[in-house]
Motif scaffolding. Structure first.
Motif, short mmCIF file in Angstrom:
data_model
loop_
_atom_site.label_atom_id
_atom_site.label_comp_id
_atom_site.label_asym_id
_atom_site.label_seq_id
_atom_site.Cartn_x
_atom_site.Cartn_y
_atom_site.Cartn_z
N ASN A 125 0.75 -1.09 0.06
CA ASN A 125 -0.04 -0.04 -0.02
C ASN A 125 0.70 1.24 0.25
O ASN A 125 0.34 2.26 -0.60
CB ASN A 125 -0.80 -0.06 1.21
CG ASN A 125 -2.24 -0.96 0.98
OD1 ASN A 125 -2.48 -1.31 -0.10
ND2 ASN A 125 -3.01 -1.26 1.91
N LYS A 146 -5.21 3.13 -12.54
CA LYS A 146 -6.34 2.61 -12.82
C LYS A 146 -6.34 1.09 -13.49
O LYS A 146 -7.16 0.35 -13.04
CB LYS A 146 -6.93 3.50 -14.13
CG LYS A 146 -7.32 4.90 -13.33
CD LYS A 146 -7.95 5.77 -14.38
CE LYS A 146 -8.96 7.04 -13.46
NZ LYS A 146 -8.00 8.15 -13.32
N TYR A 148 -4.10 -1.11 -12.84
CA TYR A 148 -3.82 -2.09 -11.53
C TYR A 148 -5.18 -2.36 -10.86
O TYR A 148 -5.39 -3.36 -10.59
CB TYR A 148 -2.80 -1.22 -10.84
CG TYR A 148 -2.38 -2.02 -9.21
CD1 TYR A 148 -1.26 -2.64 -9.35
CD2 TYR A 148 -3.14 -2.03 -8.33
CE1 TYR A 148 -0.80 -3.51 -8.46
CE2 TYR A 148 -2.81 -2.95 -7.03
CZ TYR A 148 -1.55 -3.41 -7.09
OH TYR A 148 -1.37 -4.28 -6.16
N ARG A 149 -5.83 -1.22 -10.50
CA ARG A 149 -7.13 -1.58 -9.86
C ARG A 149 -8.06 -2.22 -10.76
O ARG A 149 -8.79 -3.44 -10.18
CB ARG A 149 -7.94 -0.11 -9.62
CG ARG A 149 -7.51 0.70 -8.48
CD ARG A 149 -7.55 0.06 -7.34
NE ARG A 149 -7.19 0.98 -6.11
CZ ARG A 149 -7.82 2.05 -5.62
NH1 ARG A 149 -9.08 2.13 -5.77
NH2 ARG A 149 -7.15 2.56 -4.80
N GLN A 150 -8.40 -2.29 -12.28
CA GLN A 150 -9.11 -2.83 -12.95
C GLN A 150 -8.52 -4.42 -12.78
O GLN A 150 -9.58 -5.34 -12.80
CB GLN A 150 -9.05 -2.42 -14.58
CG GLN A 150 -10.01 -1.08 -14.70
CD GLN A 150 -9.72 -0.53 -15.78
OE1 GLN A 150 -8.81 -0.79 -16.70
NE2 GLN A 150 -10.26 1.00 -16.08
N GLN A 152 -7.10 -6.05 -10.58
CA GLN A 152 -7.37 -6.37 -9.54
C GLN A 152 -8.81 -6.76 -9.25
O GLN A 152 -9.12 -8.25 -8.73
CB GLN A 152 -6.89 -5.44 -8.20
CG GLN A 152 -7.01 -5.73 -6.82
CD GLN A 152 -6.23 -4.74 -6.12
OE1 GLN A 152 -5.49 -4.86 -5.50
NE2 GLN A 152 -7.05 -3.68 -5.85
N THR A 153 -9.64 -6.06 -9.79
CA THR A 153 -11.06 -6.21 -9.78
C THR A 153 -11.25 -7.58 -10.60
O THR A 153 -12.13 -8.51 -10.13
CB THR A 153 -11.85 -5.10 -10.24
OG1 THR A 153 -11.50 -4.01 -9.60
CG2 THR A 153 -13.33 -5.25 -10.26
#
Ligand code: RP5
Length: 170
Positions: A125, A146, A148-150, A152-153
């Motif tokens: 983090n 963005k 990275y988040r996508q 991860q989802t």
């Protein structure tokens, strides 16, 4: 990246390095330049000062400071810079890292340290938070975050997909 924007990681001991490799992994994945230096707030305070004071000239925009037991390293780093400082409390002590957590998060008013979780989750983090700070000025970091988040989802959704648990016939 327009202009140098580097993240400097300071570790209190060489024994801390493996945990902070998680931050390095994140920064590498997001294409953010970084450096890692070992310097102790109590064993080599002059070295801490030298690394931090010289940071802006090396292009450092964000500092990450990690140590176990008394993590006064993060506060000591923050004392020498007005750039953002992210403190990572490390475990491994007889108190399981609660000592490092409290000494990182409980900065008296005036010299802030943004504190993340104990250990490897905190190291990950810290890399992501450093990226989020840089993303304000660097669109390519914003895009990488963005993505990275996508991803991860996507991974979480995939893991939760019942089709994955179906045993192939035969
Ligand atoms: C802290 O004490 C370090 O950050 C490390 O987490 C802990 C133990 O240090 P070593 O005895 O391994 O050097 O200063």
């Amino acid at each position: 990246m327009s202009g140098p924007a580097k993240v400097a990681i300071l570790i209190g001991s060489e024994s801390d390095r493996p945990v902070l490799e998680e931050a390095v992994r994140v920064l590498d994945r997001l294409g953010i330049p970084h450096e890692m230096e070992q310097a102790s707030a109590h064993r080599s305070p002059d070295r801490v000062r030298e690394i931090v004071r010289g940071g802006p000239a090396r292009g450092v925009h964000v500092f990450i400071a990690a140590a176990g037991m008394a993590n006064h390293l993060a506060g000591a780093v923050a004392a020498h810079t007005t750039r953002p400082v992210i403190g990572v409390p490390l475990g491994g002590s007889p108190l399981g890292g609660v000592d490092a957590l409290l000494s990182t998060v409980q900065m008296p008013a005036g010299v802030p340290v943004a504190t993340v979780a104990i250990g490897t989750a905190g190291a990950t983090n810290a890399g992501l938070l450093a990226a989020a700070i840089l993303a304000n000025k660097h669109p390519q970091v914003d895009q990488a975050l963005k993505a990275y988040r996508q991803n991860q989802t996507h991974e979480v959704m995939k893991a939760g997909d019942p089709r994955r648990t179906t045993t192939p016939a035969g």
